[in-house]
Design a protein around this motif. Structure first.
Motif, PDB file in Angstrom:
ATOM      1  N   ARG A 130       3.392  -4.635 -13.519  1.00 42.27           N
ATOM      2  CA  ARG A 130       4.007  -4.564 -12.186  1.00 42.27           C
ATOM      3  C   ARG A 130       3.527  -3.333 -11.419  1.00 42.27           C
ATOM      4  O   ARG A 130       3.327  -3.383 -10.202  1.00 42.27           O
TER       5      ARG A 130
ATOM      6  N   SER B 127       0.134  -4.155 -10.129  1.00 46.62           N
ATOM      7  CA  SER B 127       0.286  -5.087  -9.012  1.00 46.62           C
ATOM      8  C   SER B 127       0.680  -4.337  -7.742  1.00 46.62           C
ATOM      9  O   SER B 127       0.148  -4.606  -6.657  1.00 46.62           O
ATOM     10  N   GLY B 128       1.581  -3.391  -7.872  1.00 45.39           N
ATOM     11  CA  GLY B 128       1.987  -2.574  -6.731  1.00 45.39           C
ATOM     12  C   GLY B 128       0.833  -1.764  -6.179  1.00 45.39           C
ATOM     13  O   GLY B 128       0.675  -1.630  -4.957  1.00 45.39           O
TER      14      GLY B 128
ATOM     15  N   LYS C 223      -1.425  -4.092  -4.201  1.00 48.42           N
ATOM     16  CA  LYS C 223      -0.824  -4.411  -2.899  1.00 48.42           C
ATOM     17  C   LYS C 223      -0.983  -3.236  -1.940  1.00 48.42           C
ATOM     18  O   LYS C 223      -1.253  -3.417  -0.754  1.00 48.42           O
ATOM     19  N   ALA C 224      -0.814  -2.022  -2.459  1.00 45.64           N
ATOM     20  CA  ALA C 224      -0.983  -0.832  -1.625  1.00 45.64           C
ATOM     21  C   ALA C 224      -2.427  -0.713  -1.143  1.00 45.64           C
ATOM     22  O   ALA C 224      -2.674  -0.353   0.015  1.00 45.64           O
TER      23      ALA C 224
ATOM     24  N   ASP D  66      -4.467  -3.199  -0.634  1.00 42.86           N
ATOM     25  CA  ASP D  66      -4.632  -4.209   0.405  1.00 42.86           C
ATOM     26  C   ASP D  66      -4.085  -3.697   1.741  1.00 42.86           C
ATOM     27  O   ASP D  66      -4.733  -3.864   2.790  1.00 42.86           O
ATOM     28  N   ARG D  67      -2.916  -3.064   1.716  1.00 39.56           N
ATOM     29  CA  ARG D  67      -2.341  -2.504   2.949  1.00 39.56           C
ATOM     30  C   ARG D  67      -3.250  -1.421   3.529  1.00 39.56           C
ATOM     31  O   ARG D  67      -3.446  -1.341   4.747  1.00 39.56           O
TER      32      ARG D  67
ATOM     33  N   GLU E 207      -6.092  -3.038   5.225  1.00 43.76           N
ATOM     34  CA  GLU E 207      -5.630  -3.641   6.477  1.00 43.76           C
ATOM     35  C   GLU E 207      -5.446  -2.577   7.563  1.00 43.76           C
ATOM     36  O   GLU E 207      -5.763  -2.803   8.727  1.00 43.76           O
TER      37      GLU E 207
END
Length: 95
Positions: free
Chosen positions: A21, A24-25, A28-29, A31-32, A35
């Motif tokens: 997890r 995974s976090g 995701k960070a 990816d942000r 972006e």
């Protein structure tokens, strides 16, 4: 024992899941950050952290598999089979 032949202790499974997890976090960070067009060095630093996390999780899972699946296999034949499977996976891991 589970139907798939695995018998990992609950505490160990939860620790592995927690590591997963966290990774995974981190992804995701990342990816942000992409972006938001953040600084490349910041993104690379996060990628390095995620890669280290994946490496650490992989090493813990290898140890767990050797101890819980190979050493504690139902019989010698099953143990050998599981060892062969691990060796195939490790060949890909070290590429």
């Amino acid at each position: 024992m589970r139907s798939n032949g695995h018998a990992h202790p609950q505490v160990e499974r939860e620790a592995l899941r927690l590591r997963g997890r966290k990774i995974s976090g981190q992804l995701k960070a990342i990816d942000r950050m992409l972006e938001e067009d953040r600084d490349c060095a910041e993104i690379l630093t996060q990628l390095i952290s995620a890669r280290k996390g994946i490496k650490s999780l992989s090493e813990k899972l290898i140890q767990s598999h050797a101890h819980n699946c190979i050493e504690r296999a139902a019989n010698r034949s099953d143990s050998k089979k599981k060892l062969r499977e691990l060796l195939v996976v490790l060949e890909r891991y070290v590429e």
